[in-house]
Each structure stands twice: as C-alpha cells, then as structure tokens.
Design an enzyme around this catalytic site. Sequence first.
Site, PDB file in Angstrom:
ATOM      1  N   MET A 295     -12.927  -5.160   0.629  1.00  0.00           N
ATOM      2  CA  MET A 295     -12.422  -4.293   1.698  1.00  0.00           C
ATOM      3  C   MET A 295     -12.671  -4.979   3.029  1.00  0.00           C
ATOM      4  O   MET A 295     -13.788  -5.442   3.305  1.00  0.00           O
ATOM      5  CB  MET A 295     -13.131  -2.930   1.682  1.00  0.00           C
ATOM      6  CG  MET A 295     -12.828  -2.054   0.483  1.00  0.00           C
ATOM      7  SD  MET A 295     -11.075  -1.763   0.202  1.00  0.00           S
ATOM      8  CE  MET A 295     -10.575  -0.977   1.743  1.00  0.00           C
TER       9      MET A 295
ATOM     10  N   GLY B  52      -5.962  -3.869   7.365  1.00  0.00           N
ATOM     11  CA  GLY B  52      -5.680  -4.671   8.556  1.00  0.00           C
ATOM     12  C   GLY B  52      -5.208  -6.074   8.229  1.00  0.00           C
ATOM     13  O   GLY B  52      -5.494  -7.027   8.962  1.00  0.00           O
TER      14      GLY B  52
ATOM     15  N   GLY C   8      -0.025  -3.214   4.474  1.00  0.00           N
ATOM     16  CA  GLY C   8      -0.050  -1.834   4.969  1.00  0.00           C
ATOM     17  C   GLY C   8       0.620  -1.736   6.317  1.00  0.00           C
ATOM     18  O   GLY C   8       1.674  -2.353   6.554  1.00  0.00           O
TER      19      GLY C   8
ATOM     20  N   HIS D 201      -0.089  -1.047  -4.386  1.00  0.00           N
ATOM     21  CA  HIS D 201      -1.523  -0.761  -4.262  1.00  0.00           C
ATOM     22  C   HIS D 201      -1.685   0.749  -4.078  1.00  0.00           C
ATOM     23  O   HIS D 201      -1.196   1.320  -3.096  1.00  0.00           O
ATOM     24  CB  HIS D 201      -2.084  -1.519  -3.054  1.00  0.00           C
ATOM     25  CG  HIS D 201      -3.551  -1.359  -2.868  1.00  0.00           C
ATOM     26  ND1 HIS D 201      -4.468  -2.128  -3.539  1.00  0.00           N
ATOM     27  CD2 HIS D 201      -4.263  -0.497  -2.103  1.00  0.00           C
ATOM     28  CE1 HIS D 201      -5.690  -1.759  -3.185  1.00  0.00           C
ATOM     29  NE2 HIS D 201      -5.596  -0.765  -2.316  1.00  0.00           N
TER      30      HIS D 201
ATOM     31  N   HIS E  53      -6.615   1.553  -7.012  1.00  0.00           N
ATOM     32  CA  HIS E  53      -7.901   1.366  -6.328  1.00  0.00           C
ATOM     33  C   HIS E  53      -8.595   2.728  -6.248  1.00  0.00           C
ATOM     34  O   HIS E  53      -8.195   3.578  -5.450  1.00  0.00           O
ATOM     35  CB  HIS E  53      -7.606   0.778  -4.932  1.00  0.00           C
ATOM     36  CG  HIS E  53      -8.805   0.614  -4.064  1.00  0.00           C
ATOM     37  ND1 HIS E  53      -8.709   0.411  -2.702  1.00  0.00           N
ATOM     38  CD2 HIS E  53     -10.139   0.618  -4.339  1.00  0.00           C
ATOM     39  CE1 HIS E  53      -9.918   0.288  -2.195  1.00  0.00           C
ATOM     40  NE2 HIS E  53     -10.803   0.425  -3.157  1.00  0.00           N
TER      41      HIS E  53
ATOM     42  N   GLY F 270      -4.606   1.835   8.998  1.00  0.00           N
ATOM     43  CA  GLY F 270      -4.548   1.490  10.422  1.00  0.00           C
ATOM     44  C   GLY F 270      -5.888   1.304  11.104  1.00  0.00           C
ATOM     45  O   GLY F 270      -5.999   1.472  12.320  1.00  0.00           O
TER      46      GLY F 270
ATOM     47  N   SER G 205       0.828  -1.213   0.000  1.00  0.00           N
ATOM     48  CA  SER G 205       0.000   0.000   0.000  1.00  0.00           C
ATOM     49  C   SER G 205       0.865   1.268   0.000  1.00  0.00           C
ATOM     50  O   SER G 205       1.529   1.589   0.991  1.00  0.00           O
ATOM     51  CB  SER G 205      -0.899  -0.008   1.239  1.00  0.00           C
ATOM     52  OG  SER G 205      -1.588   1.219   1.316  1.00  0.00           O
TER      53      SER G 205
ATOM     54  N   GLY H 103     -10.668   4.390   3.261  1.00  0.00           N
ATOM     55  CA  GLY H 103     -10.377   5.795   3.502  1.00  0.00           C
ATOM     56  C   GLY H 103      -9.216   6.097   4.419  1.00  0.00           C
ATOM     57  O   GLY H 103      -8.614   7.160   4.323  1.00  0.00           O
ATOM     58  N   PHE H 104      -8.893   5.177   5.322  1.00  0.00           N
ATOM     59  CA  PHE H 104      -7.833   5.468   6.297  1.00  0.00           C
ATOM     60  C   PHE H 104      -6.989   4.226   6.548  1.00  0.00           C
ATOM     61  O   PHE H 104      -7.529   3.116   6.585  1.00  0.00           O
ATOM     62  CB  PHE H 104      -8.431   5.945   7.628  1.00  0.00           C
ATOM     63  CG  PHE H 104      -9.218   7.214   7.485  1.00  0.00           C
ATOM     64  CD1 PHE H 104      -8.581   8.450   7.537  1.00  0.00           C
ATOM     65  CD2 PHE H 104     -10.582   7.169   7.244  1.00  0.00           C
ATOM     66  CE1 PHE H 104      -9.304   9.620   7.363  1.00  0.00           C
ATOM     67  CE2 PHE H 104     -11.313   8.341   7.072  1.00  0.00           C
ATOM     68  CZ  PHE H 104     -10.675   9.570   7.132  1.00  0.00           C
TER      69      PHE H 104
ATOM     70  N   ASP I 236      -8.007  -5.970   1.589  1.00  0.00           N
ATOM     71  CA  ASP I 236      -7.360  -4.673   1.846  1.00  0.00           C
ATOM     72  C   ASP I 236      -7.852  -4.096   3.168  1.00  0.00           C
ATOM     73  O   ASP I 236      -9.049  -3.822   3.321  1.00  0.00           O
ATOM     74  CB  ASP I 236      -7.737  -3.738   0.677  1.00  0.00           C
ATOM     75  CG  ASP I 236      -7.107  -2.351   0.789  1.00  0.00           C
ATOM     76  OD1 ASP I 236      -6.209  -2.147   1.619  1.00  0.00           O
ATOM     77  OD2 ASP I 236      -7.539  -1.468   0.006  1.00  0.00           O
TER      78      ASP I 236
ATOM     79  N   MET J 139     -11.128   4.948  -5.010  1.00  0.00           N
ATOM     80  CA  MET J 139     -12.142   5.140  -3.963  1.00  0.00           C
ATOM     81  C   MET J 139     -12.783   6.494  -4.230  1.00  0.00           C
ATOM     82  O   MET J 139     -12.580   7.454  -3.472  1.00  0.00           O
ATOM     83  CB  MET J 139     -11.480   5.073  -2.593  1.00  0.00           C
ATOM     84  CG  MET J 139     -10.826   3.723  -2.358  1.00  0.00           C
ATOM     85  SD  MET J 139     -10.304   3.502  -0.663  1.00  0.00           S
ATOM     86  CE  MET J 139      -8.718   4.228  -0.738  1.00  0.00           C
TER      87      MET J 139
ATOM     88  N   ASP K  63      -4.066   3.791  -3.572  1.00  0.00           N
ATOM     89  CA  ASP K  63      -5.397   4.251  -3.167  1.00  0.00           C
ATOM     90  C   ASP K  63      -5.614   5.677  -3.660  1.00  0.00           C
ATOM     91  O   ASP K  63      -4.871   6.588  -3.291  1.00  0.00           O
ATOM     92  CB  ASP K  63      -5.516   4.218  -1.642  1.00  0.00           C
ATOM     93  CG  ASP K  63      -5.680   2.800  -1.109  1.00  0.00           C
ATOM     94  OD1 ASP K  63      -6.452   2.031  -1.718  1.00  0.00           O
ATOM     95  OD2 ASP K  63      -5.046   2.475  -0.102  1.00  0.00           O
TER      96      ASP K  63
ATOM     97  N   MET L  34      -8.235   8.719  -3.578  1.00  0.00           N
ATOM     98  CA  MET L  34      -9.380   9.188  -2.768  1.00  0.00           C
ATOM     99  C   MET L  34      -9.855  10.535  -3.294  1.00  0.00           C
ATOM    100  O   MET L  34      -9.048  11.335  -3.783  1.00  0.00           O
ATOM    101  CB  MET L  34      -8.955   9.333  -1.313  1.00  0.00           C
ATOM    102  CG  MET L  34      -8.255   8.105  -0.761  1.00  0.00           C
ATOM    103  SD  MET L  34      -8.033   8.203   1.015  1.00  0.00           S
ATOM    104  CE  MET L  34      -6.897   6.842   1.288  1.00  0.00           C
TER     105      MET L  34
HETATM  106  C1  DX5 Z   1      -8.030   1.833   3.341  1.00  0.00           C
HETATM  107  C2  DX5 Z   1      -6.626   1.633   2.860  1.00  0.00           C
HETATM  108  C3  DX5 Z   1      -5.864   0.754   3.815  1.00  0.00           C
HETATM  109  C4  DX5 Z   1      -4.453   0.457   3.411  1.00  0.00           C
HETATM  110  C5  DX5 Z   1      -3.883  -0.680   4.187  1.00  0.00           C
HETATM  111  O1  DX5 Z   1      -8.626   2.771   2.574  1.00  0.00           O
HETATM  112  O2  DX5 Z   1      -6.683   1.060   1.571  1.00  0.00           O
HETATM  113  O3  DX5 Z   1      -6.574  -0.408   3.980  1.00  0.00           O
HETATM  114  O4  DX5 Z   1      -4.329   0.173   2.080  1.00  0.00           O
HETATM  115  O5  DX5 Z   1      -3.517  -0.222   5.381  1.00  0.00           O
HETATM  116  P1  DX5 Z   1      -3.645  -0.979   6.773  1.00  0.00           P
HETATM  117  O6  DX5 Z   1      -2.867  -2.246   6.641  1.00  0.00           O
HETATM  118  O7  DX5 Z   1      -3.041  -0.011   7.684  1.00  0.00           O
HETATM  119  O8  DX5 Z   1      -5.072  -1.234   7.030  1.00  0.00           O
HETATM  120 ZN    ZN Z   2      -7.096   0.161  -1.275  1.00  0.00          ZN
END
Ligand code: DX5
Ligand code: ZN
Length: 223
Positions: free
Chosen positions: A138, A178, A198, A34, A67, A146, A9, A143-144, A176, A69, A36, A38
């Site tokens: 997902m 955690g 990530g 990957h 990806h 951690g 990520s 969006g975030f 994707d 979003m 993201d 946004m």
């Molecule tokens: C969510 C992100 C996260 C990221 C992975 O929008 O896409 O999921 O890639 O980060 P961790 O592993 O911190 O969830």
């Molecule tokens: Zn993603």
Amino acid sequence: MPEVKISASLDCANYLNLLHDIRQLEEGKVDMIHIDIMDGNFVPNFAVGTNLLRALRPLTSLFFDVHLMVQNPEPFIPIFAQLGADSITFHAEVTSRLHHLLSLVKKQGKKVGISLNPSTPPAFLEYLLPYLDMVLLMTVDPGFVGQKFVPEVIPKVGQVRAMMEKQGLDLDIEVDGGIGEKTVPLLKEKGANVFVGGTSSIFSGKEGVKEAALRFRRLCEES
Ligand code: DX5
Ligand code: ZN
C-alpha cells in the site's frame, strides 16, 4: 522481474455507468480489475459488496484481483473464491495465522497475496514469501481513493524485491494508492510490476477510461 500488469481500481469507476467503464477497461487492455473489499472496521469505509461482484462476474473475463481490507478475512476467503475471484489478497496486520489463511486461499485454487500498510516493515514478509504469488504494498493508508502518496514506500519496494531475489523468487509486487505519472517510474525502478490505476491515472476524468488505460499501460511499460 515479472511482466508489467495493470489493475484498474473498481472503486474509482463510475458505479452509475459501471458496465460502460468495464467495457472501456477491456478495450483499454487492462490485465485485472482491482476490487477493494472494505468492512468498516479494518478501514473506516465501505465499498462494493458480494452482490455487485456476483452480477459482474458473468459479464467480463477480466482477472478479479480481490483486495480484502477486512479485520477477519477467514470467512470471506471461500465467499470471494466462489464469487469468481482470481486472486485474493489480505493484510498482514490483521491476523496471527497468516500461513493458515494462505493455505485456505490455495485450497480454493486461487492466487494469493499479502498486503502491507505503508507503516508495516517489509521484514514481516521474509518467511511468507515462498507461499505467495504476490505482495501488495500500500502506498497510502487503505480505505479511501485520492489520498496522498506515502514516499517512504519507494525504498520499501526495493527491499521487498531484494528479499525475493535472495530467496530465488520472482513474485509480483503490486502498488496501490496515488499511482500515476510521478510515482510509476520511481516504483518501477525499485521493482514494482503491478500498478493499480485509480484517480491518479485511469479514472482521473481528464479523458475517456479506455484512452487513459492505454496511456497508463504505456507509462508503466516505458518507465
Ligand atoms: C485505497 C484504495 C485506493 C485505490 C486507488 O484503499 O485501494 O488506493 O485503489 O485509488 P487512487 O489512485 O485514487 O489512490
Ligand atoms: Zn486496494
């Protein structure tokens, strides 16, 4: 089941030392980055933009797993295709014209994926699977980085894999959010094969990015 792939990520990398992290990811043998994207609308946040990808594309041959979003993906499909995306994934929740959007990605010669938020039922995919290369499930609300893993997605992975098998398809299932030591074995057992690394793995900060990427690959391959 398709082979295991690791997608690192970008949003979790150190932007102030990005090229270093990219080289570490290459040496750590990840398969993809990957990315993201946004829009501050579909998700209440912003991440990287087009200029960063334009600068990055000539510097690495890693697969760009984009990806989107975003609430309105249509105008962004040609933009990210021209920026060198290798695959483009958008969300099922955003549009009533999914077949149209899938064909736009295919016309650009790119691989295409559909993503579902944790609360979106897998049945949504049934008539879309023959048009797809990948499903991105997902495991957190997008969006975030951690965030807390949503365990209800584990059986959902199994349902999507079974739906694919019923249709004689062997597509990638990417997960994707955690994704780490506790969650990889559970997700892989149900049929996930593409793991986004990530803050729970490659970018945990506990060790170097290269070592963490190699360790994450071992975890995903041996689980
Ligand atoms: C969510 C992100 C996260 C990221 C992975 O929008 O896409 O999921 O890639 O980060 P961790 O592993 O911190 O969830
Ligand atoms: Zn993603």
